[in-house]
Write an enzyme that holds these catalytic residues in place. Sequence first.
Site, PDB file in Angstrom:
ATOM      1  N   GLU A 224       0.584  -1.176   0.128  1.00  0.00           N
ATOM      2  CA  GLU A 224      -0.002  -0.127   0.157  1.00  0.00           C
ATOM      3  C   GLU A 224       1.123   0.948   0.098  1.00  0.00           C
ATOM      4  OE1 GLU A 224      -3.531   0.899  -0.153  1.00  0.00           O
ATOM      5  OE2 GLU A 224      -4.038  -1.733   0.707  1.00  0.00           O
ATOM      6  N   CYS A 225       0.261   2.512  -0.620  1.00  0.00           N
ATOM      7  CA  CYS A 225       1.337   3.412  -0.372  1.00  0.00           C
ATOM      8  C   CYS A 225       1.080   4.378   0.118  1.00  0.00           C
ATOM      9  CB  CYS A 225       0.947   4.541  -2.337  1.00  0.00           C
ATOM     10  SG  CYS A 225      -0.747   4.496  -2.757  1.00  0.00           S
ATOM     11  N   GLY A 226      -0.366   3.930   1.317  1.00  0.00           N
ATOM     12  CA  GLY A 226      -0.447   4.561   2.327  1.00  0.00           C
ATOM     13  C   GLY A 226      -1.575   5.660   2.462  1.00  0.00           C
ATOM     14  N   LEU A 227      -2.153   5.952   0.969  1.00  0.00           N
ATOM     15  CA  LEU A 227      -3.022   6.965   0.784  1.00  0.00           C
ATOM     16  C   LEU A 227      -4.357   6.445   1.805  1.00  0.00           C
ATOM     17  CD1 LEU A 227      -3.212   6.878  -2.408  1.00  0.00           C
ATOM     18  CD2 LEU A 227      -1.983   7.884  -0.744  1.00  0.00           C
ATOM     19  N   ARG A 231       1.095   2.521   5.776  1.00  0.00           N
ATOM     20  CA  ARG A 231       1.520   1.066   5.332  1.00  0.00           C
ATOM     21  C   ARG A 231       2.176  -0.154   6.400  1.00  0.00           C
ATOM     22  NH1 ARG A 231       3.877   5.584   3.820  1.00  0.00           N
ATOM     23  NH2 ARG A 231       5.251   5.966   5.642  1.00  0.00           N
TER      24      ARG A 231
END
Length: 232
Positions: A224-227, A231
Site C-alpha cells: 500500500e502507498c499509505g493513501l 503502510r
Amino acid sequence: MSAPAVDKAELAALAADLEGKPPAEILAAAAARHPGKIALACSFGPEDCLLVDVIGRAGLLVDLFTLDTGYLFPETYDLWRELESRYRIRIDPASGGPPAADPGVTPPWQVDADACCDARKVQPLRAKLATLDAWVTGIRRDQTPERASAKVLEWDARFGLVKVNPLAAWTSDQVWAALAAGGVPTNPLHQQGYPSIGCAPCTSPVAAGEDPRAGRWRGSEKKECGLHWPRK
Ligand code: SF4
C-alpha cells in the site's frame, strides 16, 4: 481548515440506506451533503475511470483531482487528457513536486520507497483533503483484506473527513462490464499484464494467477502507498 463535525451514527445509517444503490445515486447523495467540498481522488484505475464516467455523464457536482507523482506511465498521462477531453471536465493535479532531474542522483523510490510515497502521494493528498469535507474513492471490498470492511459512506479518521466508496460492493468483473458497456476509456496497460497501475518505476506486469497487486513494489513487503491505510 478541518471538516465540520459529523454525526457518525447518522453517517452509518445513511451508508446502510445507500448500500446496494447505483454509484450515481450514492454520489448524488454525497454531493448533496457536501456541496462544493467533495472530490474524487482519481488514480486512473478502472474503478476511477468508471466513477469519472458516472460523474461526467450525470454532471454531478463532484470535483476531480489526481496525485501527480511525476512518475506516472506515459499511458496514464494520455488517459488523463483523454478523460478530460471526452467528458469536458478538469482533473486537477495534486503534486509533491517535480521528479528528481539529476540522472546522477539515486532516485527517491530506490532510496526509500515509503518516504517517496509519503512525499509524493500522502502529503499532497493530506493537503488536498484538508480543503474538503468528503473524498470519493474507487475502493472495492474484494481488493484487499484491509478493504473488506469498507462502507459506501464512512468516516475517515485518518484524514478527518467523510470517505465515499460508491463501488465498495462491486466486483472487478462488474466494473469491467460497466466500462465496456459505456465505452469508457481505460489504461491500455491493463491489456498488457498490468491489472494495478501505479508509478512506472514501482509497477511491473503480473503473471497469470498472481495477485492483481503483485506487480506493485515487487520484491518488497510494501503493498500500500499509505493513501487508504498506513503502510505495513
Ligand atoms: Fe515514489 Fe514509487 Fe511511491 Fe511513486 S509508487 S511515489 S515512485 S515510491
